[in-house]
Write an enzyme that holds these catalytic residues in place. Structure first.
Site, mmCIF file in Angstrom:
data_model
loop_
_atom_site.group_PDB
_atom_site.id
_atom_site.type_symbol
_atom_site.label_atom_id
_atom_site.label_comp_id
_atom_site.label_asym_id
_atom_site.label_seq_id
_atom_site.Cartn_x
_atom_site.Cartn_y
_atom_site.Cartn_z
ATOM 1 N N GLU A 190 0.813 -1.056 0.157
ATOM 2 C CA GLU A 190 -0.022 -0.048 0.079
ATOM 3 C C GLU A 190 0.965 1.046 0.092
ATOM 4 O OE1 GLU A 190 -3.570 0.501 1.925
ATOM 5 O OE2 GLU A 190 -3.681 -1.711 2.635
ATOM 6 N N SER A 258 6.660 -19.606 1.993
ATOM 7 C CA SER A 258 6.761 -20.912 2.403
ATOM 8 C C SER A 258 6.032 -21.988 1.704
ATOM 9 C CB SER A 258 6.400 -21.224 3.934
ATOM 10 O OG SER A 258 5.026 -20.490 4.106
ATOM 11 N N ASP A 330 -3.982 -9.775 4.270
ATOM 12 C CA ASP A 330 -4.221 -8.543 4.124
ATOM 13 C C ASP A 330 -5.074 -8.154 5.372
ATOM 14 O OD1 ASP A 330 -4.700 -5.944 3.351
ATOM 15 O OD2 ASP A 330 -5.832 -6.304 1.784
ATOM 16 N N ASP A 333 -4.752 -1.900 6.493
ATOM 17 C CA ASP A 333 -5.114 -0.804 5.705
ATOM 18 C C ASP A 333 -4.607 0.479 5.928
ATOM 19 O OD1 ASP A 333 -6.629 -2.661 4.125
ATOM 20 O OD2 ASP A 333 -8.477 -2.056 4.798
#
Length: 848
Positions: A190, A258, A330, A333
């Site tokens: 972001e 991973s 995610d 923000d």
């Protein structure tokens, strides 16, 4: 400070005697190394505890009860990794400037805003009495070591003249919070997207941040930034990027990755379930991981721990195995806030009203300098990052908000009923997968794909906490003033994917999208490339006779499935036409590259000429396609390059984007029409790959090797933090490169291979992520646990176990951590370090 004195002696020696200098340093710091035999009296023990070591320095801790084992565990971790533990704790708390000085203030300001200490304290309050006792025992063990070793600390701590404060019972949770921070890359993306939107505009932004091969380009997500004047934010965004780069330099920025997979017993050669896991972390010394084995009359566990955390994070008991991969979650923000001065504070606009900005202060203790006080500002969307973006001279000045946006960070804090720590600590004591899955479903503090196996079945459970957004995906920063992109709680665990298989099945993840397209819940927009998962799937489907050796071969596999996809396009007639239009000698070079890549088997071995040509082409294609748009925006180019560590715009354009559609990517069009269009760009990239290869590797293609361009280099903690030290100390650390660091060594693989060795596309071929540890559990064997660390057990350069795993890691040699007495007698030393109870106990810092 004895480092300077010793360095003065060493620097008098000729460079031809540098090895001798290293020996002198080892001798000088020999008192900082832990013994491997003898007797130590420890206050707080109720019964004797023995520690035996294998040839790689892995400890086997045997006690009569877990309280004693945890205490000795803390003592052993401190003796091996105290410098590593201290750096992680200081980073997580935002206190690096106490250790490094003024140069670390920007990192501290940023990390203090993450509020890991507050989260750790809250989680500790919700931890049950038994687990608190274990955390306290571990911390007491650390402090017992510190109490007798403040004058014999490892070289970097001694050179910093930093007396290590007492360890707290909550510090394990603090370091866990820091580890979770490293698992989520969207915050950094972001930041990158904000810089690119400022400098290239929002129209081109979504093409640079694709989500997944079958997902649409996120035009809708970018629209929320259209029409906003982002230019006043450039200073803040640029400084935030500098902080982000600083975190990268100490290995807290790079997107981690991973692989893991598990098979039911009927798909294996010897009739036992199999579980394999390898975690991908930035290459460096020490390894994040510390191997350990613990045993009481009731319990046996073996696997990989993180120093500072008394838990086997990936490992097994005789009954249950567990591991994880990163979800690429995610759950952070950025919100842009409209702000204005108001009296002695500030206001922000929200749903048509100007609301007061909450203001607090943080004090930073700076080595060699007066304390620094910083104002912290917070809206309902979270704490504002702007103040941490300012240079040192602004730290005592008020936030300049006129005609600027505030940048607020939203994260999910622990709830009052969070049972994460209890669930994490209880999983190893389960004997069956269903019970372990039920516990994994309670883990909110870390977002992973947890994979489990017992002797009869295998299972998978998503963990973590994810925001429920009113609108938008959270991929790019959102306007905060109208409330339409607000969070409205968190996703219910009933939507978390889970699976249980007993027969004819396998489970796997490789940071790929874990749910089908269109799934009603948004867990991430930053999935990794799908090729590693595709290769794992193909290999698991290839036979029903899998074995331990087959798992090892899989973990070292270096085939890139993207090669076959590229070859489909290389046979396109349009490309041949574009090559024919190139001037000589570019035309000949492009045809040569096309032919060689068409014959390439996709194996990215370090000695492969074709692997070198292939990666040179990928890099050249990225430059040919994108670089001209960034000519006047070097900061945006760097941001774009950094953001390409998840699923990249380069791969998306090369494999999936067409240039013939009216709404095709604007990057296909160049100022020179002869260089426009996909075919022309690929043709020029093919020619450029040959040119760059000949410049770096010579004109004889048969002598090219991918490993000549692509290298492993292990840099130490001291080298990583050197840029934050005074110039003279930087020079001294530089002179000790051969002592502190290891490599370079030739590397194979890339971001798409199971044996990952990623590099920064468009920048250079230096290896970034590697399999930092490997775990295989084969329940057909009496001693099922096999592990591999990439470096060594110790973070002390004077230790023989500082980097002794590197050779085995390069060769593919695994270590067995045996549960059987026969295996332990064979693989662990007969000599023991015995801990016996003392008379008094050191207090452990408690959270009030």
């Amino acid at each position: 400070m004895r480092l300077q004195g010793m360095l003065g002696c060493c620097l008098l020696a000729s460079s031809l005697l540098l090895t001798g200098c290293h020996s002198l340093l080892n001798l000088y710091y020999s008192d900082t190394l832990p013994p491997e035999e003898g007797q130590i009296t420890l206050a707080g023990l109720s019964e004797p505890v023995s520690v035996r070591y294998n040839k790689m320095g892995v400890p086997l801790i045997k006690g009569q009860n877990l309280d004693d084992v945890y205490l000795v565990w803390g003592y052993i971790h401190a003796s091996e990794r105290i410098n590593h533990m201290v750096l992680m704790r200081l980073t997580a708390e935002g206190r690096l400037s106490e250790y490094l000085g003024e140069s670390a203030l920007s990192i501290d300001s940023f990390m203090r805003k993450m509020r890991f200490r507050q989260a750790a304290d809250k989680l500790y309050q919700q931890t049950n009495a038994q687990n608190r006792r274990y955390l306290q025992a571990y911390a007491q063990g650390v402090n017992l070591w510190l109490n007798t070793h403040q004058d014999s600390l490892p070289m970097d701590l001694a050179a910093a003249d930093y007396p290590v404060p007492a360890w707290q019972a909550t510090d394990a949770i603090l370091i866990l919070s820091l580890a979770n921070f490293g698992l989520a890359g969207n915050l950094h993306e972001e930041i990158d997207s904000l810089i690119i939107a400022q400098q290239l505009g929002t129209e081109r932004l979504p093409w640079l941040f694709p989500v997944y091969p079958d997902e649409p380009i996120p035009h809708g997500e970018a629209k929320k930034l259209q029409g906003l004047n982002l230019q006043p934010l450039q200073q803040e965004a640029d400084r935030l990027k500098l902080v982000s780069q600083s975190l990268e330099s100490i290995h807290l920025h790079d997107i981690m990755a991973s692989n893991n997979w598990a098979l039911t017993s009927d798909l294996t050669q010897n009739g036992g379930t199999l579980l394999a896991n390898d975690t991908h972390l930035p290459i460096g010394l020490p390894s994040l991981w510390s191997m350990i084995q613990i045993e009481t009359p009731e319990w046996q566990m073996a696997g990989a721990a993180i120093p500072g955390i008394p838990a086997i994070v990936l490992g097994a008991t005789p009954h249950l195995a567990w591991g994880y991969t990163m979800v690429m979650a995610d759950n952070q923000d950025l919100f842009l806030e409209q702000m204005r001065p108001a009296g002695k504070g500030f206001e922000y606009l929200y749903k048509g009203k100007w609301l007061p900005v909450k203001q607090t202060q943080e004090v930073f203790h700076v080595k060699g300098q007066p304390d620094v006080t910083e104002n912290m500002y917070e809206t309902q969307h979270g704490i504002l990052l702007n103040e941490s973006l300012k240079s040192r001279s602004y730290l005592l000045q008020p936030l300049e908000v006129e005609s600027r946006y505030g940048i607020a960070l939203s994260t999910l804090s622990p709830t009052n009923d969070d049972n994460s720590i209890n669930a994490l600590m209880a999983i190893p004591y389960q004997q069956h997968v269903p019970q372990a899955i039920a516990l994994a479903n309670q883990i909110k503090v870390i977002s992973v794909n947890m994979l489990l196996a017992d002797k009869q079945q295998i299972g998978w459970q998503l963990t973590g906490s994810y925001p429920l957004r009113k609108n938008g995906l959270g991929q790019f920063p959102s306007p905060g003033w109208d409330g339409i992109y607000d969070w409205r709680g968190s996703v219910s665990t009933k939507y978390y994917p889970s699976a249980l298989k007993k027969r004819q099945g396998w489970l796997a993840s490789a940071n790929n999208r874990i749910v089908e397209k269109g799934y009603p819940v948004n867990f991430s927009q930053t999935w990794a490339h799908p090729e590693r998962f595709e290769r794992i799937s193909a290999m698991l489907n290839a036979t029903n006779r899998h074995s331990l050796n087959a798992m090892k071969q899989m973990q070292y596999d270096q085939l890139d499935p993207m090669v076959a996809k590229l070859q489909t396009y290389l046979s396109d007639p349009a490309l041949s036409i574009a090559i024919a239009r190139l001037p000589e000698p570019e035309q000949q070079q492009a045809r040569l590259a096309q032919s060689r890549l068409m014959d390439f088997d996709g194996q990215l071995h370090a000695d492969s000429p074709a692997a070198a040509l292939y990666n040179l082409f990928l890099s050249a294609f990225s430059h040919q396609l994108f670089a001209d748009a960034f000519t006047d925006h070097p900061q945006a180019w760097h941001a774009f390059v950094e953001s390409s560590k998840s699923y990249s715009a380069q791969a998306d354009h090369l494999l999936w984007q067409d240039d013939s559609k009216p709404d095709s990517s604007p990057f296909w069009q160049k100022a020179d029409p002869s260089r426009s269009g996909k075919a022309a760009i690929v043709a020029h990239a093919l020619a450029a790959a040959v040119q760059h290869g000949e410049q770096q590797l010579g004109s004889d293609y048969s002598r090219w090797q991918w490993g000549q361009l692509h290298r492993y280099k292990w840099n130490s903690l001291s080298s990583q933090i050197a840029p934050y030290l005074p110039e003279e100390q930087q020079k001294m650390i530089g002179r000790l490169d051969g002592y502190l660091n290891r490599g370079p060594y030739p590397a194979g693989g890339n971001i798409n291979t199971i044996n990952i060795a990623s590099y920064t596309m468009g920048q250079d071929f230096n290896t970034l992520l590697i399999p930092a540890m490997r775990l295989i559990v084969d329940f057909s064997q009496p001693d099922p646990v096999w592990v591999m660390n990439n470096a060594g057990q110790s973070a002390n350069p004077a230790s023989p176990h500082y980097a002794d795993n590197i050779d085995d890691w390069l060769k593919g040699e695994y270590q067995n951590l045996p549960f059987s007495q026969e295996g332990q007698q064979r693989l662990y030393s007969a000599k023991a370090l015995n801990f016996v109870p003392g008379q008094t106990s050191l207090p452990v810092s408690e959270v009030p």
